[in-house]
Design a protein around this motif. Structure first.
Motif, short mmCIF file in Angstrom:
data_model
loop_
_atom_site.label_atom_id
_atom_site.label_comp_id
_atom_site.label_asym_id
_atom_site.label_seq_id
_atom_site.Cartn_x
_atom_site.Cartn_y
_atom_site.Cartn_z
N LEU A 3 0.86 -1.18 0.00
CA LEU A 3 0.00 0.00 0.00
C LEU A 3 0.90 1.22 0.00
O LEU A 3 1.86 1.29 0.76
CB LEU A 3 -0.87 0.05 1.26
CG LEU A 3 -1.96 -0.99 1.41
CD1 LEU A 3 -2.57 -0.89 2.81
CD2 LEU A 3 -3.03 -0.79 0.36
N CYS A 67 -0.45 -1.07 -11.07
CA CYS A 67 -0.99 -0.93 -9.70
C CYS A 67 -2.48 -0.64 -9.77
O CYS A 67 -3.02 -0.25 -10.80
CB CYS A 67 -0.26 0.18 -8.96
SG CYS A 67 -0.64 1.85 -9.55
N ARG A 68 -3.14 -0.84 -8.65
CA ARG A 68 -4.53 -0.42 -8.49
C ARG A 68 -4.50 1.01 -7.97
O ARG A 68 -3.92 1.27 -6.92
CB ARG A 68 -5.23 -1.33 -7.48
CG ARG A 68 -6.66 -0.88 -7.16
CD ARG A 68 -7.28 -1.75 -6.09
NE ARG A 68 -7.51 -3.08 -6.56
CZ ARG A 68 -8.61 -3.48 -7.22
NH1 ARG A 68 -9.56 -2.61 -7.48
NH2 ARG A 68 -8.76 -4.72 -7.61
N ILE A 70 -6.34 4.18 -6.45
CA ILE A 70 -7.51 4.58 -5.67
C ILE A 70 -7.35 6.07 -5.39
O ILE A 70 -6.34 6.49 -4.82
CB ILE A 70 -7.59 3.79 -4.34
CG1 ILE A 70 -7.69 2.29 -4.63
CG2 ILE A 70 -8.76 4.26 -3.50
CD1 ILE A 70 -6.65 1.49 -3.93
N TRP A 91 -8.93 -5.88 -2.36
CA TRP A 91 -7.69 -5.44 -2.99
C TRP A 91 -6.58 -6.46 -2.74
O TRP A 91 -5.79 -6.75 -3.62
CB TRP A 91 -7.26 -4.08 -2.47
CG TRP A 91 -8.23 -2.96 -2.70
CD1 TRP A 91 -9.22 -2.91 -3.65
CD2 TRP A 91 -8.31 -1.74 -1.98
NE1 TRP A 91 -9.90 -1.72 -3.55
CE2 TRP A 91 -9.37 -0.98 -2.54
CE3 TRP A 91 -7.59 -1.20 -0.91
CZ2 TRP A 91 -9.71 0.29 -2.07
CZ3 TRP A 91 -7.94 0.06 -0.44
CH2 TRP A 91 -8.98 0.78 -1.01
N CYS A 98 -1.35 -1.27 -4.33
CA CYS A 98 -2.39 -0.23 -4.31
C CYS A 98 -1.77 1.12 -4.00
O CYS A 98 -0.99 1.25 -3.06
CB CYS A 98 -3.44 -0.54 -3.24
SG CYS A 98 -4.47 -1.94 -3.62
#
Length: 156
Positions: A3, A67-68, A70, A91, A98
């Motif tokens: 993260l 990557c994700r 957000i 996730w 992320c």
């Protein structure tokens, strides 16, 4: 999975950095988290669109491949802590790193918003950027605590 909180903004007061560091060090080994600060574009006589475009380029430079993304946005999903925990669990199952993006004073470029897989809202209140960073770090830790049945989070 990792993260990363990417925040466009200036260096924050020591209490913000210390608070973020405290929650990030509590994250489990299998879910490391960090904060990366992106320098905002100097305002000068630039338009909002020019500022956002310059910041978008800086953001893109630091985004890990596949990557994700957000984004934190005032029109994003307004989640409870338990809902955030479930979202985090999804996730984690996906496995991609992320990036949670906090925009600068002028927000986030619309193209980045469209590319984001999720949009989250931290609060209906207007928060200073440092407070948003700290709150996000704390809520990520709290969401992990929920998933691990840790007593840090108590319902009711």
């Amino acid at each position: 999975m990792k993260l990363q909180v990417v925040a466009v903004g200036h260096r924050q007061p020591d209490w913000v950095a210390a608070g973020c560091a405290e929650y990030l060090k509590r994250m489990p080994r299998e879910l490391p988290a960090s904060v990366l600060e992106i320098k905002p574009e100097p305002r000068g006589s630039k338009t909002r669109e020019q500022l956002l475009a310059a910041e978008k380029a800086r953001i893109r430079e630091v985004l890990p491949n596949s990557c994700r993304l957000i984004v934190l946005d005032e029109k994003g999903d307004d989640l409870t802590t338990l809902q955030l925990a479930r979202r985090l669990e999804n996730w984690m199952q996906d496995g991609r790193d992320c990036v949670l993006l906090i925009g600068g004073a002028d927000g986030i470029d619309e193209e980045l918003k469209r590319q984001a897989s999720d949009k989250l809202r931290l609060s209906s209140l207007t928060l200073p950027h440092g407070m948003a960073r700290l709150l996000l770090c704390e809520q990520l830790y709290r969401a992990v605590s929920v998933l691990k049945n840790h007593p840090y989070h108590r319902e009711g």
